[in-house]
Write a protein that holds these residues in place. Structure first.
Motif, short mmCIF file in Angstrom:
data_model
loop_
_atom_site.label_atom_id
_atom_site.label_comp_id
_atom_site.label_asym_id
_atom_site.label_seq_id
_atom_site.Cartn_x
_atom_site.Cartn_y
_atom_site.Cartn_z
N UNK A 213 0.86 -1.18 0.00
CA UNK A 213 0.00 0.00 0.00
C UNK A 213 0.89 1.23 0.00
N UNK A 214 0.63 2.15 -0.92
CA UNK A 214 1.46 3.33 -1.06
C UNK A 214 0.61 4.60 -1.13
N UNK A 215 1.09 5.64 -0.47
CA UNK A 215 0.50 6.98 -0.60
C UNK A 215 1.35 7.76 -1.58
N UNK A 216 0.70 8.64 -2.37
CA UNK A 216 1.45 9.42 -3.35
C UNK A 216 0.71 10.70 -3.72
N UNK A 217 1.45 11.61 -4.36
CA UNK A 217 0.93 12.85 -4.93
C UNK A 217 1.81 13.25 -6.10
N UNK A 218 1.33 14.21 -6.87
CA UNK A 218 2.13 14.81 -7.93
C UNK A 218 2.58 16.20 -7.47
N UNK A 219 3.80 16.56 -7.80
CA UNK A 219 4.29 17.90 -7.56
C UNK A 219 4.36 18.59 -8.93
N UNK A 220 3.40 19.47 -9.17
CA UNK A 220 3.25 20.13 -10.46
C UNK A 220 3.71 21.57 -10.33
N UNK A 221 4.83 21.89 -10.94
CA UNK A 221 5.41 23.23 -10.83
C UNK A 221 5.41 23.72 -9.38
N UNK A 222 5.91 22.84 -8.51
CA UNK A 222 6.07 23.11 -7.07
C UNK A 222 4.77 23.24 -6.29
N UNK A 223 3.65 22.77 -6.87
CA UNK A 223 2.37 22.74 -6.16
C UNK A 223 1.89 21.30 -6.08
N UNK A 224 1.39 20.90 -4.90
CA UNK A 224 0.91 19.54 -4.71
C UNK A 224 -0.42 19.34 -5.42
N UNK A 225 -0.52 18.27 -6.19
CA UNK A 225 -1.77 17.88 -6.85
C UNK A 225 -2.10 16.45 -6.44
N UNK A 226 -3.39 16.21 -6.25
CA UNK A 226 -3.85 14.84 -6.10
C UNK A 226 -4.17 14.26 -7.47
N UNK A 227 -4.23 12.96 -7.54
CA UNK A 227 -4.50 12.25 -8.79
C UNK A 227 -6.01 12.31 -9.07
N UNK A 228 -6.43 13.04 -10.10
CA UNK A 228 -7.86 13.14 -10.39
C UNK A 228 -8.45 11.83 -10.91
N UNK A 229 -7.61 10.89 -11.28
CA UNK A 229 -8.07 9.60 -11.79
C UNK A 229 -8.14 8.52 -10.71
N UNK A 230 -7.86 8.88 -9.47
CA UNK A 230 -7.85 7.91 -8.37
C UNK A 230 -8.62 8.49 -7.20
N UNK A 231 -9.75 7.90 -6.89
CA UNK A 231 -10.59 8.39 -5.79
C UNK A 231 -10.23 7.76 -4.44
N UNK A 232 -9.22 6.91 -4.40
CA UNK A 232 -8.76 6.33 -3.14
C UNK A 232 -7.77 7.29 -2.50
N UNK A 233 -8.06 7.70 -1.26
CA UNK A 233 -7.19 8.66 -0.59
C UNK A 233 -7.21 8.44 0.91
N UNK A 234 -6.30 9.10 1.60
CA UNK A 234 -6.26 9.11 3.06
C UNK A 234 -5.73 10.48 3.50
N UNK A 235 -6.02 10.83 4.73
CA UNK A 235 -5.51 12.09 5.27
C UNK A 235 -4.06 11.89 5.70
N UNK A 236 -3.25 12.93 5.51
CA UNK A 236 -1.85 12.87 5.93
C UNK A 236 -1.64 13.74 7.17
N UNK A 237 -0.43 13.74 7.68
CA UNK A 237 -0.13 14.48 8.92
C UNK A 237 -0.12 15.99 8.73
N UNK A 238 -0.25 16.46 7.49
CA UNK A 238 -0.26 17.90 7.22
C UNK A 238 -1.68 18.45 7.10
N UNK A 239 -2.68 17.58 7.30
CA UNK A 239 -4.07 18.02 7.22
C UNK A 239 -4.62 18.05 5.80
N UNK A 240 -3.88 17.50 4.84
CA UNK A 240 -4.35 17.41 3.47
C UNK A 240 -4.52 15.92 3.13
N UNK A 241 -4.76 15.61 1.87
CA UNK A 241 -4.96 14.22 1.52
C UNK A 241 -3.89 13.75 0.54
N UNK A 242 -3.59 12.46 0.62
CA UNK A 242 -2.73 11.77 -0.32
C UNK A 242 -3.56 10.72 -1.04
#
Length: 94
Positions: free
Chosen positions: A59-88
């Motif tokens: 099981x892996x958590x991930x994100x995209x870093x797009x021009x230094x901004x965090x993006x979630x994967x719009x093609x994957x609805x599986x997520x969890x909350x991270x320690x920064x208060x956002x989602x991976x």
């Protein structure tokens, strides 16, 4: 993101994100210890950024870093909350 079973202990996993105006996209996650030097993505002719990686099952958590901004994967609805208060996003490889 798509997965394909391979013989052996690692699996081939393909990630993609549509970001036509981006100058740089990096795939980050548990599988590369969130290291921005490990998995830079390449843009194809349809403006999709793609990267294929080999990872062991798990099981892996991930994100995209797009021009230094965090993006979630719009093609994957599986997520969890991270320690920064956002989602991976989450991917499970069998």
């Amino acid at each position: 993101m798509t997965t394909k079973r391979d013989k052996g202990k690692t699996k081939r996993v393909a990630f993609s994100v549509h970001a036509p105006d981006a100058g740089e996209v990096i795939l980050l996650g548990d599988f590369n210890h969130w290291d921005p030097t490990k998995h830079p993505m390449k843009k194809d002719e349809s403006a999709a950024w793609k990267k294929v990686i080999m990872v062991p099952p798990g099981r892996y958590e991930y994100k995209f870093l797009v021009d230094r901004e965090w993006w979630n994967d719009p093609n994957n609805q599986d997520f969890c909350f991270n320690c920064f208060g956002t989602i991976n996003n989450v991917v499970v490889i069998f």
